[in-house]
Design a protein around this motif. Structure first.
Motif, PDB file in Angstrom:
ATOM      1  N   ARG A   1       2.109   0.180  -8.789  1.00  0.00           N
ATOM      2  CA  ARG A   1       1.706  -0.942  -7.936  1.00  0.00           C
ATOM      3  C   ARG A   1       2.456  -0.922  -6.615  1.00  0.00           C
ATOM      4  O   ARG A   1       1.866  -1.129  -5.542  1.00  0.00           O
ATOM      5  N   ARG A   2       3.771  -0.671  -6.662  1.00  0.00           N
ATOM      6  CA  ARG A   2       4.539  -0.619  -5.417  1.00  0.00           C
ATOM      7  C   ARG A   2       4.078   0.530  -4.522  1.00  0.00           C
ATOM      8  O   ARG A   2       3.961   0.385  -3.306  1.00  0.00           O
TER       9      ARG A   2
ATOM     10  N   ALA B   1      -1.632   0.965   0.778  1.00  0.00           N
ATOM     11  CA  ALA B   1      -2.596   0.002   1.314  1.00  0.00           C
ATOM     12  C   ALA B   1      -2.091  -0.614   2.613  1.00  0.00           C
ATOM     13  O   ALA B   1      -2.852  -0.752   3.585  1.00  0.00           O
ATOM     14  N   ASN B   2      -0.816  -0.971   2.652  1.00  0.00           N
ATOM     15  CA  ASN B   2      -0.261  -1.542   3.878  1.00  0.00           C
ATOM     16  C   ASN B   2      -0.271  -0.525   5.009  1.00  0.00           C
ATOM     17  O   ASN B   2      -0.492  -0.871   6.176  1.00  0.00           O
TER      18      ASN B   2
ATOM     19  N   GLU C   1       2.094 -11.465   3.756  1.00  0.00           N
ATOM     20  CA  GLU C   1       3.214 -10.563   3.498  1.00  0.00           C
ATOM     21  C   GLU C   1       4.488 -11.376   3.293  1.00  0.00           C
ATOM     22  O   GLU C   1       4.681 -12.428   3.902  1.00  0.00           O
TER      23      GLU C   1
ATOM     24  N   SER D   1      -6.138  -5.268   2.236  1.00  0.00           N
ATOM     25  CA  SER D   1      -4.972  -4.703   1.550  1.00  0.00           C
ATOM     26  C   SER D   1      -4.996  -5.023   0.062  1.00  0.00           C
ATOM     27  O   SER D   1      -4.763  -4.145  -0.790  1.00  0.00           O
ATOM     28  N   ARG D   2      -5.292  -6.283  -0.278  1.00  0.00           N
ATOM     29  CA  ARG D   2      -5.330  -6.663  -1.704  1.00  0.00           C
ATOM     30  C   ARG D   2      -6.488  -5.972  -2.419  1.00  0.00           C
ATOM     31  O   ARG D   2      -6.361  -5.597  -3.592  1.00  0.00           O
TER      32      ARG D   2
ATOM     33  N   GLN E   1       0.756  -0.390  -3.042  1.00  0.00           N
ATOM     34  CA  GLN E   1       0.913  -1.425  -2.031  1.00  0.00           C
ATOM     35  C   GLN E   1       1.379  -0.829  -0.711  1.00  0.00           C
ATOM     36  O   GLN E   1       0.901  -1.203   0.371  1.00  0.00           O
ATOM     37  N   ARG E   2       2.312   0.142  -0.795  1.00  0.00           N
ATOM     38  CA  ARG E   2       2.766   0.807   0.436  1.00  0.00           C
ATOM     39  C   ARG E   2       1.624   1.573   1.099  1.00  0.00           C
ATOM     40  O   ARG E   2       1.472   1.547   2.320  1.00  0.00           O
TER      41      ARG E   2
ATOM     42  N   LEU F   1      -5.470  -2.502  -3.185  1.00  0.00           N
ATOM     43  CA  LEU F   1      -4.484  -2.505  -4.265  1.00  0.00           C
ATOM     44  C   LEU F   1      -5.151  -2.697  -5.619  1.00  0.00           C
ATOM     45  O   LEU F   1      -4.875  -1.957  -6.579  1.00  0.00           O
TER      46      LEU F   1
END
Length: 533
Positions: A347-348, A354-355, A476, A294-295, A351-352, A298
């Protein structure tokens, strides 16, 4: 709907099962455990002493330490040596293989890594022998130089076919193993005969060798599709290493601009893949791979956004205004301002995404609340209702586990857990310090409970009826959406928990009365026996 009843630390009277609710396939756990899909074969081992592996690893590391001095002694430079692929060394594979054997004695994967490092060490030491100007240097180097074919076969053919337990996937894959062995022997023989590689047969043999390496990835993919649980996480580590290494190798093969830089890129797979395999085999921080992926997604997405924004504004706009070939301070400042303003929203969003890719789709708060209202309104509250509530909490927050606690008397008891866990029985009830249930922590959110990153009390008319708790996966954090969702579920579940609490207290009192009746009967029998004696 056939509801899976969570193991609980209490018993509740059951009622009519809740009818089928909305589909919950988004975060559904793995299929039921069966011998076909969960049993892990014991790892294959070789009856060889670990001391041999340690000695080979020591020789490989020694060769790596000598390498810079040998390059300088030969009058070359480290940059030139990198361009000639003379710095490519798999001593790390030998060291990590020895580490695996130290923790898992005899493990075949450990021995394959040690063998790769040992064979490469012989190639490296023969090269260093020549670089130091020792007698018959070219002859000694030619005597061992062909062993790099076997090193490549260990890493690119044997490891993919044997990972993670050191065994072939099944007997049907033996022809592929024999094909890899025969191609390796042919390529090594041709390299001994024609080290310069001028013969057409040499080129064809190494094309087939590359095909064997690619074909060896097929059983790896098949194993991944069949894997479950911890074994699946092992494959994620390996595929993560391949996802980093293969693009780097591709850049090295197609790029011709800077030979030294592209040759240095080949060092990346020699580090990343052995490390990934070692983490997977030893199962060290195995489940961190989801967070790592995930990171990585991102960071890659943010890097792409910044690059695109800068190139689009500075180069694109500069070309339109006639300054494409000259740096422009105003455009650079504008690009920086755009990146600074859009960074957090982008970024947000990334992140969504990627998650979503890593952890799967999670239900929206609206889906969770509407699903809970539908299930509660469709039937009388029962213990299955609490299981469904825990499942909805897990779907909406990605928690592992999500748990519903019910107050019975002066204690909180775990009433339902999702995903269902075999160790729930070990989760003990939590005593309240007073009859009113006012044992609050400093934040005033309720008693401290195990496996809880967030706990929300369920109250009705000011009375504590239970708690809703979630534990987020590693890496998380609890978000405002999680807090809001649990707060709304707690407000909506007060009546349900009150009814179930009354049922549980009634069942507890019946149990106590039955125990008291048995004690009375036992006392009467003892008294009668004493009188008769």
């Amino acid at each position: 709907m056939t509801s899976t009843r969570a193991t609980a630390g209490m018993s509740l009277p059951t009622s009519t099962p809740a009818p089928e609710g909305p589909p919950a396939a988004a975060n559904r756990p793995d299929p039921p455990a069966t011998a076909a899909n969960t049993a892990e074969r014991p790892a294959a081992t070789l009856p060889l002493p670990n001391g041999l592996a340690y000695a080979i690893a020591a020789v490989a590391v020694t060769g790596l330490l000598i390498l810079p001095f040998a390059v300088i002694r030969s009058g070359s430079t480290l940059a030139a040596a990198a361009g000639n692929y003379e710095l490519n060394n798999v001593a790390l594979a030998a060291a990590l293989g020895a580490l695996i054997l130290w923790r898992r004695p005899g493990h075949v994967i450990g021995w394959v890594l040690v063998a790769a490092g040992g064979l490469n060490a012989l190639v490296q030491l023969s090269l260093e022998y020549r670089q130091f100007g020792l007698p018959s240097g070219l002859a000694v180097e030619g005597l061992f130089n062909w062993l790099w074919v076997l090193t490549q076969a260990c890493l690119a053919i044997a490891l993919p076919q044997l990972f993670p337990d050191g065994r072939l996937l099944s007997r049907r894959w033996r022809p592929l193993a024999w094909f890899g062995a025969l191609v390796t022997a042919l390529a090594a023989t041709l390299f001994i005969i024609d080290p310069a590689g001028t013969d057409l047969l040499f080129t064809l043999a190494f094309l087939v060798f590359g095909l064997a390496c690619l074909a060896s990835l097929v059983p790896l993919g098949v194993r991944f599709r069949r894997s479950r649980g911890a074994e699946r996480q092992q494959f994620k580590w390996v595929f993560y290493g391949l996802a980093i290494s293969l693009p780097v190798a591709l850049v090295d093969s197609v790029s011709g601009t800077d030979v030294t830089a592209t040759a240095a890129l080949t060092l990346v797979p020699l580090v990343v893949i052995p490390v990934a395999i070692t983490v997977a085999v030893l199962r060290y921080r195995l489940f961190d791979i989801d967070v790592v992926i995930s990171r990585t997604l991102l960071v890659a997405g943010l890097a792409g956004f910044i690059t695109a924004a800068y190139v689009g504004i500075v180069v694109g706009v500069g070309s339109l205004v006639g300054r494409g070939g000259e740096p422009d301070l105003v455009l650079s400042v504008a690009a920086t301002a755009v990146v600074a303003v859009a960074f957090q929203p982008v970024r947000r969003g990334l992140q969504r995404v990627a998650n979503r890719l890593v952890f799967g789709r999670r239900a929206t708060p609206y889906d969770v609340l509407s699903g809970f209202a539908t299930r509660v309104g469709a039937a009388e509250p029962s213990s299955d209702t609490l299981v469904q509530l825990a499942e909805l909490m897990a779907r909406g927050t990605g928690a592992d586990p999500a748990r519903v606690w019910l107050r019975v008397g002066a204690e909180l008891r775990p009433a339902a857990t999702w995903p269902p866990r075999s160790d729930v029985d070990a989760t003990a009830a939590v005593e309240l310090q007073n009859a009113d249930g006012e044992t609050l922590d400093r934040a005033g959110s309720g008693p401290a409970l195990p496996d809880a990153d967030l706990g929300v009390p369920v109250r009705d008319q000011g009375e504590l009826l239970g708690m809703l708790t979630i534990a987020k996966p590693r890496g998380e954090r609890v978000t405002e959406v999680d807090v809001e969702l649990l707060g709304r579920l707690a407000a909506a579940s007060g009546v349900v928990l009150r009814n179930l609490r009354l049922d549980a207290e009634l069942a507890q009192r019946l149990t106590d009365l039955e125990a008291s009746r048995r004690r009375l009967l036992s006392a009467q029998n003892d008294a009668r026996q004493r009188i008769e004696a």
